[in-house]
Design an enzyme around this catalytic site. Structure first.
Site, short mmCIF file in Angstrom:
data_model
loop_
_atom_site.label_atom_id
_atom_site.label_comp_id
_atom_site.label_asym_id
_atom_site.label_seq_id
_atom_site.Cartn_x
_atom_site.Cartn_y
_atom_site.Cartn_z
N VAL A 23 19.72 21.53 41.05
CA VAL A 23 20.05 20.28 41.77
C VAL A 23 18.76 19.58 42.20
O VAL A 23 18.57 18.38 41.97
CB VAL A 23 20.96 20.57 43.00
CG1 VAL A 23 21.08 19.34 43.90
CG2 VAL A 23 22.34 21.05 42.56
N SER A 73 32.46 27.88 58.31
CA SER A 73 32.46 27.09 59.54
C SER A 73 33.87 26.76 60.03
O SER A 73 34.62 26.04 59.36
CB SER A 73 31.67 25.80 59.32
OG SER A 73 31.78 24.97 60.46
N ASP A 103 36.81 28.20 47.26
CA ASP A 103 37.95 27.31 47.54
C ASP A 103 37.89 26.71 48.94
O ASP A 103 38.18 25.52 49.12
CB ASP A 103 39.29 28.01 47.27
CG ASP A 103 39.45 29.29 48.05
OD1 ASP A 103 38.44 29.78 48.61
OD2 ASP A 103 40.58 29.81 48.11
N GLY A 104 37.50 27.49 49.93
CA GLY A 104 37.38 26.96 51.31
C GLY A 104 36.35 25.86 51.36
O GLY A 104 36.55 24.82 52.01
N ILE A 126 32.47 34.78 43.61
CA ILE A 126 32.65 35.92 42.68
C ILE A 126 34.12 36.11 42.33
O ILE A 126 34.44 36.81 41.39
CB ILE A 126 32.07 37.23 43.25
CG1 ILE A 126 32.83 37.69 44.50
CG2 ILE A 126 30.58 37.11 43.51
CD1 ILE A 126 32.60 39.15 44.85
N ASP A 127 35.03 35.49 43.11
CA ASP A 127 36.47 35.75 42.92
C ASP A 127 37.05 35.12 41.64
O ASP A 127 38.08 35.54 41.15
CB ASP A 127 37.27 35.23 44.13
CG ASP A 127 36.82 35.87 45.43
OD1 ASP A 127 36.15 36.91 45.38
OD2 ASP A 127 37.14 35.31 46.50
N GLY A 170 37.83 40.10 45.62
CA GLY A 170 38.56 39.08 44.86
C GLY A 170 39.60 38.35 45.70
O GLY A 170 40.36 37.56 45.17
N GLY A 185 37.54 50.94 30.91
CA GLY A 185 38.56 51.86 30.41
C GLY A 185 39.30 52.56 31.54
O GLY A 185 39.68 53.74 31.42
N GLU A 222 41.36 44.01 46.06
CA GLU A 222 41.52 44.11 47.52
C GLU A 222 42.81 43.48 48.04
O GLU A 222 43.32 43.88 49.08
CB GLU A 222 40.31 43.52 48.26
CG GLU A 222 40.18 42.02 48.12
CD GLU A 222 39.03 41.45 48.95
OE1 GLU A 222 38.63 42.07 49.94
OE2 GLU A 222 38.53 40.37 48.58
O1 F6P Z 1 35.29 35.01 48.46
C1 F6P Z 1 34.32 35.99 48.23
C2 F6P Z 1 34.65 37.25 48.98
O2 F6P Z 1 33.65 38.20 48.70
C3 F6P Z 1 36.04 37.82 48.73
O3 F6P Z 1 36.11 38.54 47.52
C4 F6P Z 1 36.24 38.66 49.96
O4 F6P Z 1 37.61 38.80 50.26
C5 F6P Z 1 35.54 37.87 51.03
O5 F6P Z 1 34.63 37.01 50.38
C6 F6P Z 1 34.80 38.69 52.06
O6 F6P Z 1 34.28 37.82 53.00
P1 F6P Z 1 33.25 38.23 54.14
O7 F6P Z 1 31.91 38.44 53.49
O8 F6P Z 1 33.24 37.07 55.05
O9 F6P Z 1 33.76 39.50 54.73
#
Ligand code: F6P
Length: 321
Positions: A23, A73, A103-104, A126-127, A170, A185, A222
Site C-alpha cells: 500500500v 475496537s 469480517d469485523g 486466517i479463518d 477458524g 491424512g 474451534e
Molecule cells: O479471526 C481470527 C481468530 O484467530 C479466530 O480464528 C479466533 O476465533 C479468534 O481470532 C481469536 O481471537 P483472539 O486473538 O482475540 O482471542
C-alpha cells in the site's frame, strides 16, 4: 487524492506486513502520501497516525504480525466512535482509507462507507471466512503451521498408539480444519458446518483401531459442536483401544513469517487497493476470484456468508478411510 490512511484491524494474520508495504509503496509511486494508523480503529478514533515513507516499510516482508499493530475496537462500534474517527481523519487531511482485516473490520469499514468515507478493504484473516474472495491474507501460512504441528503430533501419536484431538482456529468456519485434515491424512475432521454426535466419532476411532492403525488424528475446528473437550472426555471414557490426548494449537496459528503465497497475495491485494482508490473505486473490497483481483462491494461482502465447499468436506471424509 493527496493522502490516504492504512490500518490493520481484528486478529492479525501473517502477510499483513507485506500488504502494508505494498500500500505504502504503491501510493508513493502515485505521489500520494500515506498515514499509518496505529492499533486499528482504536488509533483512528484517537488520531494515532504517522507518515510512512518507503524506508519505513523496508525489511517487513518476512515479518509476521503487523507493524501497525491491531485491535478489536468496541468504541468504534458506536456512532460516537465512528464520528470521532471521521473527525480525526478530516483533521489529518486523510482523503481515503485502506482497511486490512477480517469480517469485523470490514463491517467497521462499511460503517465508514455509509457515512461517505472512501474506503477500500483487503481481506486479512486466517479463518478464510470472508465472502467475495477465494483467499484471505494469512490462510496459507496458518495452514502450513497447522500441517507442521499435526505431522509432529502424528509421530508421537503412532509411537504411543494414541488418539489425538487437535483443535484448529477458524471461529465458525471449518475451512482450516478441513484443509488440514485432507493434507495431513487425519482420520476425522469435525467442523461447525456439519454437526456429528459423539457416537459417530467413537465409531470412527474404534474402526481405526480395529483396522490396525497406530494412531487416530481427529481435527476439530474451534467452532464445532460438540467441541474438543467434550469429545476428548467422552472418547477417553469409552476405552476404544487408543488412549486420548488433546492439543489446542491456539495462537501459534496466527504467528510466524508469511509463506511465499501469502507474501504474494498480500502484495497484490495492497497494490490493487491503491489502484482502486486512484480510479475512484471505493466502498469495495479487493477480492481474489480465481487468479484475478476484483472489486467486490463491501455491502455485499458484509451481508453474505461464505460457505465451505461441500466437495472438500466429502473429500476429507473419503480420504480418511
Ligand atoms: O479471526 C481470527 C481468530 O484467530 C479466530 O480464528 C479466533 O476465533 C479468534 O481470532 C481469536 O481471537 P483472539 O486473538 O482475540 O482471542
Amino acid at each position: 487524492m493527496k493522502t490516504i490512511g492504512v490500518l490493520t484491524s481484528g486478529g492479525d494474520a501473517p502477510g499483513m506486513n507485506p500488504c502494508i508495504r505494498a500500500v505504502v509503496r504503491s501510493a508513493l509511486a502515485q505521489n500520494v502520501n500515506v498515514l499509518g494508523v496505529e492499533d486499528g480503529y482504536e488509533g483512528l478514533i484517537r488520531g494515532n497516525f504517522h507518515s510512512m515513507g518507503a524506508r519505513d516499510v523496508g525489511g517487513i516482508l518476512q515479518r509476521g504480525g503487523t507493524i501497525l499493530r491491531t485491535a478489536r475496537s468496541e468504541e468504534f462500534r458506536t456512532p460516537r466512535g465512528q464520528r470521532e474517527a471521521i473527525r480525526q481523519m478530516n483533521n489529518a487531511g486523510m482523503d481515503a482509507l485502506v482497511v486490512i482485516g477480517g469480517d469485523g473490520s470490514l463491517n467497521g469499514a462499511m460503517r465508514l462507507v455509509e457515512q461517505g468515507v472512501p474506503v477500500v478493504g483487503v481481506p486479512g484473516s486466517i479463518d478464510n471466512d470472508i465472502y467475495g474472495t477465494d483467499m484471505c491474507i494469512g490462510v496459507d501460512t496458518a495452514l502450513n503451521t497447522i500441517v507442521d504441528a499435526i505431522d509432529k503430533i502424528r509421530d508421537t501419536a503412532s509411537s504411543h498408539s494414541r488418539a489425538f484431538i487437535v483443535e484448529t482456529m477458524g471461529r465458525m468456519s471449518g475451512y482450516l480444519a478441513v484443509q488440514a485434515g485432507i493434507v495431513t491424512g487425519a482420520e476425522m475432521v469435525l467442523i461447525p458446518e456439519v454437526p456429528v454426535n459423539v457416537e459417530e466419532v467413537a465409531k470412527n476411532v474404534d474402526e481405526a483401531y480395529r483396522r490396525g492403525k497406530t494412531h487416530c488424528i481427529i481435527v476439530v475446528a474451534e467452532g464445532a459442536d460438540p467441541g474438543t473437550t467434550e469429545i476428548a472426555k467422552e472418547i477417553d471414557a469409552m476405552d476404544l483401544g487408543f488412549t486420548t490426548r488433546v492439543t489446542i494449537l491456539g495462537h501459534i496459528q496466527r504467528g510466524g513469517k508469511p509463506s511465499a503465497f501469502d507474501r504474494l497475495i498480500a502484495s497484490r491485494f495492497g497494490h490493487k487497493a491503491v489502484e482502486f482508490l486512484m480510479q475512484g473505486q471505493t466502498g469495495v473490497m479487493v477480492g481474489l476470484n480465481g487468479r484475478e483481483m476484483e472489486p467486490v462491494p463491501i455491502s455485499v461482502v458484509t451481508s453474505k456468508v461464505k460457505t465451505l465447499s461441500p466437495e472438500y468436506v466429502e473429500m476429507a471424509r473419503i480420504l480418511a478411510r
